[in-house]
Structure formats: C-alpha cells, structure tokens
Design a protein around this motif. Structure first.
Motif, mmCIF file in Angstrom:
data_model
loop_
_atom_site.group_PDB
_atom_site.id
_atom_site.type_symbol
_atom_site.label_atom_id
_atom_site.label_comp_id
_atom_site.label_asym_id
_atom_site.label_seq_id
_atom_site.Cartn_x
_atom_site.Cartn_y
_atom_site.Cartn_z
ATOM 1 N N GLU A 45 0.833 -1.212 0.000
ATOM 2 C CA GLU A 45 0.000 0.000 0.000
ATOM 3 C C GLU A 45 0.860 1.252 0.000
ATOM 4 O O GLU A 45 0.594 2.199 -0.749
ATOM 5 N N ALA A 46 1.903 1.284 0.818
ATOM 6 C CA ALA A 46 2.806 2.450 0.858
ATOM 7 C C ALA A 46 3.536 2.605 -0.473
ATOM 8 O O ALA A 46 3.755 3.725 -0.952
ATOM 9 N N THR A 47 3.894 1.493 -1.077
ATOM 10 C CA THR A 47 4.585 1.522 -2.371
ATOM 11 C C THR A 47 3.685 2.100 -3.452
ATOM 12 O O THR A 47 4.095 2.980 -4.221
ATOM 13 N N LEU A 48 2.458 1.633 -3.503
ATOM 14 C CA LEU A 48 1.510 2.142 -4.491
ATOM 15 C C LEU A 48 1.200 3.617 -4.262
ATOM 16 O O LEU A 48 1.131 4.408 -5.204
ATOM 17 N N ARG A 49 1.032 4.002 -3.005
ATOM 18 C CA ARG A 49 0.766 5.404 -2.670
ATOM 19 C C ARG A 49 1.926 6.291 -3.127
ATOM 20 O O ARG A 49 1.730 7.344 -3.730
ATOM 21 N N TYR A 50 3.155 5.846 -2.856
ATOM 22 C CA TYR A 50 4.336 6.612 -3.269
ATOM 23 C C TYR A 50 4.339 6.839 -4.781
ATOM 24 O O TYR A 50 4.531 7.952 -5.258
ATOM 25 N N ALA A 51 4.096 5.778 -5.538
ATOM 26 C CA ALA A 51 4.120 5.882 -6.998
ATOM 27 C C ALA A 51 2.986 6.753 -7.519
ATOM 28 O O ALA A 51 3.182 7.562 -8.430
ATOM 29 N N VAL A 79 1.493 2.136 -11.859
ATOM 30 C CA VAL A 79 0.551 3.156 -11.374
ATOM 31 C C VAL A 79 1.053 4.590 -11.531
ATOM 32 O O VAL A 79 0.435 5.512 -11.006
ATOM 33 N N THR A 80 2.162 4.791 -12.249
ATOM 34 C CA THR A 80 2.647 6.149 -12.468
ATOM 35 C C THR A 80 2.952 6.352 -13.948
ATOM 36 O O THR A 80 3.391 5.415 -14.614
ATOM 37 N N PRO A 81 2.749 7.573 -14.437
ATOM 38 C CA PRO A 81 3.142 7.859 -15.815
ATOM 39 C C PRO A 81 4.629 8.213 -15.945
ATOM 40 O O PRO A 81 5.121 8.382 -17.054
ATOM 41 N N LEU A 82 5.322 8.325 -14.826
ATOM 42 C CA LEU A 82 6.735 8.684 -14.860
ATOM 43 C C LEU A 82 7.585 7.553 -15.413
ATOM 44 O O LEU A 82 7.261 6.379 -15.230
ATOM 45 N N PRO A 83 8.715 7.895 -16.056
ATOM 46 C CA PRO A 83 9.644 6.831 -16.438
ATOM 47 C C PRO A 83 10.223 6.170 -15.194
ATOM 48 O O PRO A 83 10.566 6.863 -14.228
ATOM 49 N N VAL A 84 10.295 4.861 -15.229
ATOM 50 C CA VAL A 84 10.869 4.082 -14.130
ATOM 51 C C VAL A 84 12.083 3.346 -14.674
ATOM 52 O O VAL A 84 12.009 2.697 -15.716
ATOM 53 N N ILE A 85 13.182 3.463 -13.947
ATOM 54 C CA ILE A 85 14.428 2.780 -14.316
ATOM 55 C C ILE A 85 14.690 1.720 -13.254
ATOM 56 O O ILE A 85 14.825 2.035 -12.075
ATOM 57 N N GLY A 86 14.745 0.468 -13.674
ATOM 58 C CA GLY A 86 14.961 -0.630 -12.745
ATOM 59 C C GLY A 86 16.434 -0.977 -12.604
ATOM 60 O O GLY A 86 17.169 -1.025 -13.595
ATOM 61 N N VAL A 87 16.847 -1.210 -11.374
ATOM 62 C CA VAL A 87 18.206 -1.657 -11.076
ATOM 63 C C VAL A 87 18.105 -3.048 -10.462
ATOM 64 O O VAL A 87 17.689 -3.197 -9.313
ATOM 65 N N PRO A 88 18.472 -4.084 -11.222
ATOM 66 C CA PRO A 88 18.474 -5.422 -10.643
ATOM 67 C C PRO A 88 19.612 -5.537 -9.619
ATOM 68 O O PRO A 88 20.748 -5.193 -9.917
ATOM 69 N N ILE A 89 19.279 -5.981 -8.433
ATOM 70 C CA ILE A 89 20.273 -6.128 -7.371
ATOM 71 C C ILE A 89 20.794 -7.562 -7.382
ATOM 72 O O ILE A 89 20.006 -8.520 -7.436
ATOM 73 N N GLY A 90 22.104 -7.706 -7.318
ATOM 74 C CA GLY A 90 22.709 -9.033 -7.281
ATOM 75 C C GLY A 90 22.231 -9.820 -6.083
ATOM 76 O O GLY A 90 22.029 -9.262 -5.005
ATOM 77 N N THR A 91 22.038 -11.121 -6.273
ATOM 78 C CA THR A 91 21.578 -11.996 -5.197
ATOM 79 C C THR A 91 22.580 -13.124 -4.980
ATOM 80 O O THR A 91 23.339 -13.469 -5.889
#
Length: 165
Positions: A45-51, A79-91
């Motif tokens: 919910e907080a994640t969606l609200r932020y976006a 849920v946002t029209p903004l460009p989103v850039i994903g950074v895959p984190i090593g596992t």
C-alpha cells in the motif's frame, strides 16, 4: 536540497550499498533526489501510494532497485506515468540474473527501463539524460562528463603506449 526530481526507491535496506551509487551520481550533477525503502511485497500500500503521488510531488523520474523477485520497479511503473528505471540487485542464490529477468520482462504497455545488475550509477545517468531533454544546463554537464570519460581513456591508452606494453 531543493525539490526532488528523482525518486530513488529500494526494496530493502540491504540494497543501500548498491543504490547509493545513484545518489552519488545525481549529487555530482546537482540533481535533487529523495531516497526511500519501500517493498512491493511487504509494504504494498505504501509503495503504491508513493508511486501514485510521485507526479503531484514534482518527481520526474523514478529509479527502483530490487533483488530476487524484483517486482518493485514494475509495481511502481504500473501506477505512475513517470519513467521508471529498474536496477536489478545481485543476489546470493542466482547472482542477480533472477532480479534482471524479473525487471526486464515487463508486459507490453508497462515499460521499465533496465540497467545492468547492480548498475545504479548508470540508472542515475539515464535519469539525468531523461531530465536533460529539456534542461540545457544539465545536458551540458552530461556532455562534459562524457568528454572527461573519453579523456580518461585516452590518458590510459597513452600510458600503455609509453610503457611499450
């Protein structure tokens, strides 16, 4: 710092050592940013609200780092029209390939730009490029940065020639 233009979001505090590289690059270029820890799975919910609120708060680009299932960038993008850039984190288990696949394989209609595993610095540079489309001063800083990169390579090449390696 003035009004943030870039939101840096990570799914866990353990991602901070990687994601701080994005903050450092943005700081170097004078681009205001904010950083948050939001989980697509543990705080949906907080994640969606932020976006959803990002545009209204003046953000223009989001950078999202996530490991494993790595749904955070896609959830933000959904849920946002903004460009989103994903950074895959090593596992530890799969070296980050799991994160990469989770981020890069977005369904049609919900794009997420994706950089290399642990590539937060490049994510910041891509965000700067996006902002520089309409910011001439930022574009000039970016061009000067690239010129410095070229000069560094040329200097290293000359060093190699000098030692006749």
């Amino acid at each position: 710092m003035s009004q943030p233009l870039v939101g840096i979001v990570m799914g866990s505090a353990s991602d901070l050592p990687i994601m701080q590289a994005a903050a450092e690059v943005l700081r170097e270029f004078g681009v205001p940013y904010e950083m948050r820890i939001l989980s697509a799975h543990r705080t949906p919910e907080a994640t969606l609200r932020y976006a959803r609120e990002a545009v209204g708060r003046g953000l223009e680009v989001l950078i999202a780092g996530a490991g494993g299932a790595a749904h955070l960038p896609g959830v933000l993008a959904s849920v946002t029209p903004l460009p989103v850039i994903g950074v895959p984190i090593g596992t530890k288990s799969l070296g980050g390939v799991d994160s990469l696949y989770s981020i890069v394989q977005m369904p049609r209609g919900i794009p997420v730009a994706t950089v290399a595993i642990d590539g937060a610095a490049n994510a910041a540079l891509l965000a700067i490029q996006i902002l520089a489309v309409r910011d001439r001063e930022l574009r000039e800083k970016l061009m000067a940065y690239r010129e410095r990169l070229a000069q560094e390579v040329e200097a290293k090449d000359q060093e190699l020639k000098d030692i006749k390696y």
